[in-house]
Design an enzyme around this catalytic site. Structure first.
Site, mmCIF file in Angstrom:
data_model
loop_
_atom_site.group_PDB
_atom_site.id
_atom_site.type_symbol
_atom_site.label_atom_id
_atom_site.label_comp_id
_atom_site.label_asym_id
_atom_site.label_seq_id
_atom_site.Cartn_x
_atom_site.Cartn_y
_atom_site.Cartn_z
ATOM 1 N N ARG A 126 -10.580 2.477 5.500
ATOM 2 C CA ARG A 126 -9.995 1.641 4.447
ATOM 3 C C ARG A 126 -10.842 1.627 3.176
ATOM 4 O O ARG A 126 -10.329 1.466 2.077
ATOM 5 C CB ARG A 126 -9.859 0.183 4.923
ATOM 6 C CG ARG A 126 -8.775 -0.053 5.945
ATOM 7 C CD ARG A 126 -8.514 -1.540 6.067
ATOM 8 N NE ARG A 126 -7.794 -1.898 7.282
ATOM 9 C CZ ARG A 126 -6.473 -1.872 7.416
ATOM 10 N NH1 ARG A 126 -5.725 -1.469 6.415
ATOM 11 N NH2 ARG A 126 -5.904 -2.232 8.552
ATOM 12 N N LYS A 169 6.363 7.116 -0.077
ATOM 13 C CA LYS A 169 6.529 8.304 0.781
ATOM 14 C C LYS A 169 7.984 8.323 1.227
ATOM 15 O O LYS A 169 8.372 7.611 2.135
ATOM 16 C CB LYS A 169 5.570 8.180 1.974
ATOM 17 C CG LYS A 169 5.292 9.478 2.673
ATOM 18 C CD LYS A 169 4.053 9.414 3.560
ATOM 19 C CE LYS A 169 4.251 8.645 4.834
ATOM 20 N NZ LYS A 169 3.123 8.748 5.764
ATOM 21 N N ASP A 192 -5.643 2.580 6.571
ATOM 22 C CA ASP A 192 -6.530 2.836 7.705
ATOM 23 C C ASP A 192 -5.928 3.793 8.729
ATOM 24 O O ASP A 192 -4.730 4.057 8.730
ATOM 25 C CB ASP A 192 -6.839 1.534 8.438
ATOM 26 C CG ASP A 192 -5.653 1.060 9.282
ATOM 27 O OD1 ASP A 192 -4.525 1.054 8.765
ATOM 28 O OD2 ASP A 192 -5.848 0.724 10.468
ATOM 29 N N ASP A 202 7.070 3.710 3.575
ATOM 30 C CA ASP A 202 7.372 4.911 4.352
ATOM 31 C C ASP A 202 8.843 4.839 4.796
ATOM 32 O O ASP A 202 9.737 5.233 4.057
ATOM 33 C CB ASP A 202 6.386 4.951 5.527
ATOM 34 C CG ASP A 202 6.487 6.206 6.369
ATOM 35 O OD1 ASP A 202 7.190 7.143 5.973
ATOM 36 O OD2 ASP A 202 5.865 6.254 7.447
ATOM 37 N N PHE A 238 -0.081 11.805 7.027
ATOM 38 C CA PHE A 238 -0.663 10.500 7.317
ATOM 39 C C PHE A 238 -1.884 10.319 6.424
ATOM 40 O O PHE A 238 -2.828 11.109 6.463
ATOM 41 C CB PHE A 238 -1.044 10.374 8.793
ATOM 42 C CG PHE A 238 -1.431 8.973 9.143
ATOM 43 C CD1 PHE A 238 -0.460 8.012 9.368
ATOM 44 C CD2 PHE A 238 -2.770 8.593 9.213
ATOM 45 C CE1 PHE A 238 -0.801 6.691 9.650
ATOM 46 C CE2 PHE A 238 -3.124 7.284 9.491
ATOM 47 C CZ PHE A 238 -2.138 6.340 9.722
ATOM 48 N N LEU A 239 -1.842 9.277 5.609
ATOM 49 C CA LEU A 239 -2.841 9.101 4.565
ATOM 50 C C LEU A 239 -3.769 7.936 4.861
ATOM 51 O O LEU A 239 -3.338 6.933 5.442
ATOM 52 C CB LEU A 239 -2.128 8.874 3.233
ATOM 53 C CG LEU A 239 -1.141 9.994 2.902
ATOM 54 C CD1 LEU A 239 -0.115 9.552 1.891
ATOM 55 C CD2 LEU A 239 -1.879 11.227 2.427
ATOM 56 N N ASP A 248 0.827 -1.200 0.000
ATOM 57 C CA ASP A 248 0.000 0.000 0.000
ATOM 58 C C ASP A 248 0.866 1.255 0.000
ATOM 59 O O ASP A 248 0.708 2.142 -0.824
ATOM 60 C CB ASP A 248 -0.965 0.003 1.192
ATOM 61 C CG ASP A 248 -0.271 -0.290 2.532
ATOM 62 O OD1 ASP A 248 0.959 -0.526 2.557
ATOM 63 O OD2 ASP A 248 -0.971 -0.289 3.565
HETATM 64 P P1 5GP Z 1 7.196 1.443 6.697
HETATM 65 O O1 5GP Z 1 7.697 0.195 7.327
HETATM 66 O O2 5GP Z 1 7.711 1.643 5.279
HETATM 67 O O3 5GP Z 1 7.495 2.638 7.559
HETATM 68 O O4 5GP Z 1 5.621 1.384 6.608
HETATM 69 C C1 5GP Z 1 4.943 0.242 6.906
HETATM 70 C C2 5GP Z 1 3.477 0.339 6.992
HETATM 71 O O5 5GP Z 1 3.111 1.453 7.796
HETATM 72 C C3 5GP Z 1 2.733 0.499 5.685
HETATM 73 O O6 5GP Z 1 2.559 -0.716 4.997
HETATM 74 C C4 5GP Z 1 1.421 1.031 6.229
HETATM 75 O O7 5GP Z 1 0.616 -0.021 6.678
HETATM 76 C C5 5GP Z 1 1.865 1.894 7.404
HETATM 77 N N1 5GP Z 1 1.947 3.298 6.988
HETATM 78 C C6 5GP Z 1 3.038 4.029 6.668
HETATM 79 N N2 5GP Z 1 2.686 5.293 6.331
HETATM 80 C C7 5GP Z 1 1.332 5.349 6.430
HETATM 81 C C8 5GP Z 1 0.345 6.370 6.188
HETATM 82 O O8 5GP Z 1 0.604 7.502 5.785
HETATM 83 N N3 5GP Z 1 -0.962 6.008 6.414
HETATM 84 C C9 5GP Z 1 -1.333 4.777 6.845
HETATM 85 N N4 5GP Z 1 -2.634 4.544 7.029
HETATM 86 N N5 5GP Z 1 -0.442 3.784 7.068
HETATM 87 C C10 5GP Z 1 0.865 4.076 6.855
#
Ligand code: 5GP
Length: 174
Positions: A164, A130, A158, A102, A151-152, A99
């Site tokens: 969602r 992102k 979600d 980050d 934060f999206l 999805d």
């Molecule tokens: P990462 O490990 O790259 O930091 O992100 C892992 C997970 O964090 C993503 O798969 C997602 O589920 C959640 N996440 C990261 N950024 C966002 C955001 O802006 N909104 C939401 N709803 N979930 C996020």
């Protein structure tokens, strides 16, 4: 649900266009084979369904349940498997469907997991990329949109299990 806190970032139409375009690029790149699509639950479930239908080469579908480390800035980088992958990817060309990427920590974990399962190749398709908080180097081969910050929610993403189902992507003002 308080809709007034949501600011639209991507409309349903913009999403449909970018998913179709990325699906065409993936179809071209995998024109000689089968794509083993592995979706990271829960966030990727809607993107996975749309992307699979935008890809014109044969696909197989698997899901992997992943619970991320949380949103704290202290990045231990630990993620846990909440549901084992339900597709045999040994010898397959795997496309991880995420999805949002980050910090990259969750993706790094998924890549290691898939390589340990004997995938022949592993590429990544993220709906949202992102980049601002990236803390490890991960390669995102395909991305529908690059988003600077915030934060999206919506289109599978979600906040505490809400939002969602929204067809667009929204910035959630908390
Ligand atoms: P990462 O490990 O790259 O930091 O992100 C892992 C997970 O964090 C993503 O798969 C997602 O589920 C959640 N996440 C990261 N950024 C966002 C955001 O802006 N909104 C939401 N709803 N979930 C996020």
């Amino acid at each position: 649900m308080r809709m007034s806190e949501l600011i639209e970032v991507l409309s349903k139409e913009e999403i449909a266009k970018s998913v179709t375009e990325v699906g065409a690029v993936i179809s071209h790149d995998y024109r000689n084979g089968t794509v083993a699509m592995v979706g990271a639950l829960k966030g990727a479930f809607i993107f996975m369904a749309d992307l699979a239908r935008a890809i014109t080469v044969p696909v197989q579908i698997g899901f992997l349940g992943i619970s991320s480390y949380g949103k704290s800035s202290e990045s231990s980088g630990t993620a846990t498997i909440t549901k084992e992958l339900d597709l045999d990817v040994a010898g397959m060309d795997v496309l991880v469907v995420e999805d949002i990427v980050d910090t990259g920590l969750t993706l790094g974990f998924i890549m290691d997991y898939l390589k340990s399962k004997g995938a022949r190749s592993v590429k990544v398709c993220a709906f949202l990329n992102k980049k601002e908080r990236r803390s490890i180097e991960v390669q995102v081969d395909y991305a529908c949109h690059t988003i600077p910050e915030g934060f999206l929610v919506g289109y599978g993403l979600d906040y505490a299990e809400d939002y969602r189902h929204l067809p667009g992507i929204y910035h959630l003002k908390m």
